[in-house]
Design a protein around this motif. Structure first.
Motif: not given
Length: 696
Positions: A308-314, A316-323, A342-347, A372-377
């Motif tokens: 799902a996060l890759l859909v956002a990047v594909e 042209g946008g960004q995704g965030v995953m919150m824990a 594998d996808a070659g995206v910046v995390l 492109q993808i941020l993981v955070g609290t």
């Protein structure tokens, strides 16, 4: 609709306007949340006393309630202070005694002169071969016999309020019932054979026997439905409002997704593929996505979320995953890193631990769109965190999030889609109560290559055998978790228990083989102990329950849970899910301390029989009730007064489809039925819904 409809005013008056309720009693009622006539009406009797008249007590099963006409015989005042005052009485066939402690002779002689006839009702017990009624509930001249109902409702009480007072107050509240227009779909009402709202309340408060207390009884089912329906209308209004807000259409091109899929050693399960499709379709629309991804332990939620996060990047946008915690964010990061490569995206990861220039650098990169993808609290909620183009927020829920927080999160990205993940399989009725405003995707298959975990239940006295079994497994190069129970109220005691077990295992298995993690450790030590276990340096990890979430060590194939009987089912299921992640056959040993309670035994049996998290959660729900399964203390679960989520699950689904159908036809609630529903929302104190309508 600026304020409460006038027709409801009498129900929202102060409690001391009711018969028999003075200021003092009103104050006592307030202790249990009863402040208005409306509150008393929704306090349904939990039991009923059969006070039907009998001609004699002969043949009555004792102890039992008897209501019988008697002739008053001789009085026997108490011999000493505090003794019993007895009155001999006879019905048509039997003799028995009425017994009063601290009975005042003068009063009792006036109440029950010898030779007079009285109707008495109360609990009859056998004492020294003689039937006795101690402190009869009722003792009336025959002329007043009508005052005793054949069936007397029994209400929950609070300090300083008697059954008599409560019954009187409720009866008084019933006289204020207004005639309200019907808010339930008429077809549904007639299909279920439900009475009107007013009749339902009148009937629910005069049960004619035990069966009338059943949640299935028609008046009760109707009132439960009203409550669930009001709740679902609120969620449906929130959902409708969400959907009116423009979303962003994020179209998947598949060029990043295909890289990840071709690098995977297996194909996604049918359930994963279906969820990815549902999410991608939602994201492609210009309506905001609000979806729940519900999956069992090890069902592969991480892959679905990443796709799902890759859909956002594909797009042209960004995704965030919150824990919810830093440790979990760290674990998501570790789970996603190989996929991102594998996808070659910046995390990147952003938590409360990021300070100063390090943090500044990350924020700049985020604002430029370089990350492109941020993981955070929750740290990603802070004012200074700005995305260049946030398209999707994935929230790893762990039940710390209610409807309101989900709304706030969506504000952060203008029109960002929201995907909420939960690792606790929740029974459908609860999922609808807590997430009724969302669409749901369920992962109910295990990815290939996951072998079932063998589960055995072992008594603590066989501890020595368990340790021997471990020694064998370690020699074969396998690893093991040993979970210590949270024994005391204090973390200090838990710590001692964990340290004792750690020393015992170290002595048995060798110094360098055993590691320890617990809640009191400084984060750096905790990380080091985890690291040593992950890298295989230590073979056994002794832990308090801090490991139940997220940790992934494929080589760990044994899970020992000490005092398993004091854990909740869902928690045991989550812990067991930490093993069985590699290719080896895994085992989970549930150690219990006999004797087991009935509930404890049933819990351990269910775990031994099944690995299906949904089945386990249904059982958990039946055994512990809704609040505990979700952990009401921090859940978004509403408190229902009448509805019983365990026994009335089908009503919840009905309420949801009815609420959605109504709003589809009448989004502003202006039709005749819509107006009736507005009154219901006020009646049920659904403030959030009222705000949504008055704004709309």
């Amino acid at each position: 609709m600026s304020g409460r409809p006038e027709v409801l005013f009498p129900l929202f008056a102060a409690a001391d306007t009711l018969k028999g309720v003075g200021p003092k009693i009103a104050q006592n009622l307030q202790q249990i949340g009863l402040e208005t006539p409306r509150d008393l009406l929704f306090l349904l009797p939990y039991s009923v006393l059969d006070r039907r008249r009998r001609s004699t007590i002969r043949g009555l099963e004792l102890p039992g309630i008897a209501t019988v006409e008697v002739t008053i015989g001789s009085h026997r005042p108490a011999r000493n202070k505090g003794g019993a005052y007895r009155i001999n009485v006879t019905d048509q066939e039997e003799e028995f005694q009425l017994v009063f402690f601290h009975g005042r002779s003068r009063y009792l002689e006036a109440q029950c002169p010898e030779g007079s006839r009285r109707l008495v009702s109360g609990k009859l017990e056998l004492f020294d071969g003689m039937a006795q009624m101690v402190h009869p509930d009722h003792m009336l001249p025959l002329a007043e016999a009508e005052d005793i109902p054949e069936f007397e409702p029994v209400y929950p009480l609070t300090h300083g309020v008697t059954q008599k007072t409560m019954t009187k107050a409720v009866q008084s509240a019933l006289t204020r019932l207004p005639d309200l227009s019907e808010w339930i779909d008429p077809a549904l009402c007639s299909r279920e054979g439900w009475p009107s709202w007013r009749e339902a309340l009148q009937q629910a408060h005069v049960p004619q026997g035990q069966e009338d207390l059943d949640p299935e009884a028609s008046p009760r089912a109707r009132l439960a439905y009203d409550e669930l329906f009001a709740h679902q209308v609120t969620l449906a209004l929130a959902r409708q409002q969400e959907r009116q807000r423009k979303g962003r259409a994020s179209l998947a091109t598949g060029h990043l997704q295909s890289r990840v899929l071709s690098a995977l050693p297996y194909r996604p399960t049918g359930a994963q593929a279906r969820a990815i499709e549902e999410i991608s379709a939602d994201m492609a629309r210009d309506i905001r996505m609000n979806r729940l991804l519900q999956g069992d332990v090890g069902a592969g939620k991480t892959l679905v979320a990443f796709m799902a996060l890759l859909v956002a990047v594909e797009a042209g946008g960004q995704g965030v995953m919150m824990a919810p915690t830093g440790i979990l964010a760290q674990q998501h990061l570790e789970g996603l890193k190989p996929l991102a490569e594998d996808a070659g995206v910046v995390l990147e990861v952003l938590t409360g631990r990021d300070k100063g220039t390090e943090r500044r650098k990350k924020l700049d990169a985020l604002a430029r769109g370089d990350i492109q993808i941020l993981v955070g609290t929750h740290a990603v909620f802070q004012q200074d965190v700005a995305f260049k183009d946030l398209r999707l927020a994935v929230v790893d829920e762990q039940h710390r999030f209610g409807v309101r927080q989900r709304m706030e999160l969506a504000e952060k990205g203008q029109g960002a889609d929201v995907l909420v993940m939960t690792a606790t399989p929740i029974p459908r009725s609860l999922a609808l109560a807590q997430y009724g405003d969302m669409e749901v995707s369920v992962l109910d298959e295990k990815p290939p290559g996951r072998k079932p975990v063998k589960t055995a239940v072992v008594a603590t006295e066989r501890m020595q055998e368990v340790v021997e079994h471990l020694r064998g497994a370690i020699e074969e190069g396998r690893q093991c978790y040993w979970v210590c129970p949270l024994v005391g109220e204090s973390e200090v005691m838990d710590l001692t228990a964990a340290e004792e077990r750690f020393n015992h295992l170290r002595a048995a298995l060798g110094e360098g083989q055993v590691g320890l993690v617990h809640g009191q450790m400084p984060p750096a030590e905790k990380d080091a102990a985890m690291e040593a276990f992950v890298s295989g340096k230590t073979k056994v990890l002794v832990a308090t329950t801090v490991i139940e979430v997220g940790v992934n060590v494929p080589n760990a194939s044994i899970m020992v849970i000490e005092r398993a009987e004091i854990f909740g089912l869902a928690q045991l299921h989550q812990l067991r899910g930490r093993v069985g992640r590699g290719s080896a056959q895994s085992t989970c040993l549930l150690l219990y301390q006999p004797p087991l309670s009935e509930g404890g035994r049933r819990r351990l049996e269910v775990l031994r029989e099944t690995e299906d998290g949904f089945r386990i959660s249904e059982t958990d729900l039946q055994m512990r009730g809704a609040g505990d399964v979700i952990g009401t203390a921090q859940s978004g679960l509403p408190k229902f007064r009448i509805a019983d989520l365990e026994k009335q699950a089908p009503l919840m689904a009905l309420a949801q489809s009815d609420a959605r159908a109504l709003l589809a036809k009448d989004p502003d609630l202006t039709s005749e039925r819509g107006q009736a529903v507005r009154v219901l929302l006020w009646l049920m104190k659904q403030d959030q819904a009222i705000r949504l309508i008055s704004v709309g």
